[in-house]
Motif scaffolding. Structure first.
Motif, mmCIF file in Angstrom:
data_model
loop_
_atom_site.group_PDB
_atom_site.id
_atom_site.type_symbol
_atom_site.label_atom_id
_atom_site.label_comp_id
_atom_site.label_asym_id
_atom_site.label_seq_id
_atom_site.Cartn_x
_atom_site.Cartn_y
_atom_site.Cartn_z
ATOM 1 N N CYS A 1 7.798 0.982 74.740
ATOM 2 C CA CYS A 1 7.265 -0.229 74.246
ATOM 3 C C CYS A 1 5.990 -0.032 73.357
ATOM 4 C CB CYS A 1 7.014 -1.191 75.647
ATOM 5 S SG CYS A 1 8.566 -1.803 76.348
ATOM 6 N N CYS B 1 4.969 1.060 78.505
ATOM 7 C CA CYS B 1 5.957 2.469 78.807
ATOM 8 C C CYS B 1 5.808 3.062 77.383
ATOM 9 C CB CYS B 1 7.173 1.885 79.245
ATOM 10 S SG CYS B 1 8.548 1.146 77.955
ATOM 11 N N ASN C 1 5.579 -5.341 79.148
ATOM 12 C CA ASN C 1 6.385 -5.671 78.151
ATOM 13 C C ASN C 1 8.070 -5.757 78.748
ATOM 14 O OD1 ASN C 1 6.959 -6.557 75.467
ATOM 15 N ND2 ASN C 1 7.998 -4.591 75.037
ATOM 16 N N CYS C 2 8.594 -4.592 79.238
ATOM 17 C CA CYS C 2 9.791 -4.576 79.607
ATOM 18 C C CYS C 2 10.018 -4.604 81.102
ATOM 19 C CB CYS C 2 10.606 -3.726 78.965
ATOM 20 S SG CYS C 2 10.047 -1.855 79.769
HETATM 21 ZN ZN ZN Z 1 8.325 -1.426 78.231
#
Ligand code: ZN
Length: 204
Positions: free
Chosen positions: A49, A46, A22-23
């Motif tokens: 997220c 993570c 995601n990030c």
């Molecule tokens: Zn993340």
């Protein structure tokens, strides 16, 4: 590579360095959660997220439009029931497993109607609509076979004519006996479960 030094190794396995899908942040498989995407490939998230995703999933269970969910479920049920009725009466065979498709259409209808929401109340609503739809459809299919039997044996039924369509009661013992067969009930249960499962809240 520095981060690897701080990971706890379980047996011979050392946390692999991965990046959050995601990030993009880097971390180890021990601190991140591993998920499988629709292609069966491992993806990682993570903790932040993961939390954010669960918050989004939680938001799916609020602000449901219950009225439209009911309308959507009924529309799905009517479509599924009509398909089931016409296939069964045209082939002359009782094809109960079409109730699986009906269950799916009911669940999908409730999901769309609710505003693409989820929750136990929507799941119960879906199951309830599916049960009613299966029962009603089976009764009308039973009516159809009763009437085609009468048409073929008209001399045995002088009181009836081909112009009169007979409707049996929902409580007719012959209908109920046919409805409550072990295999039939198992298939209906799966169909109802499919409807029930559709709006299940998501969580990772
Ligand atoms: Zn993340």
């Amino acid at each position: 590579m520095e981060k690897l030094d701080h990971t706890i190794s379980i047996g011979s396995e050392v946390g692999k360095t991965v990046s959050c899908s995601n990030c993009g942040r880097e971390g180890t498989t021990e601190e991140f959660i591993t998920l499988r995407d629709h292609k069966g490939k491992d993806v990682y998230l993570c903790p932040e997220c993961k939390e954010e995703t669960n918050q989004k999933f939680l938001a799916e269970t609020t602000g449901q439009n219950i009225i439209l969910a009911g309308v959507g479920g009924i529309i799905g049920a009517v479509i599924g029931s009509l398909i089931w009725y016409f296939i069964t009466t045209n082939t002359g065979q009782e094809i109960g497993y079409i109730s699986l498709g009906l269950g799916y259409l009911v669940g999908f209808g409730v999901y769309l109607g609710s505003g693409k929401k989820r929750g136990l109340n929507l799941q119960i609503l879906s199951a309830f609509i599916a049960i009613l739809a299966i029962f009603i459809t089976e009764k009308f299919i039973f009516d159809y076979f009763v009437n085609s039997y009468i048409t073929q044996h008209l001399t045995d039924y002088p009181m009836l004519s081909t112009h009169r369509y007979v409707f049996v009661s929902f409580l007719d013992p012959d209908f109920l006996q046919q409805f409550i067969s072990p295999i039939g009930l198992l298939i209906y249960a799966i169909g109802i479960y499919i409807a029930f499962k559709f709006c299940k809240p998501r969580k990772i």
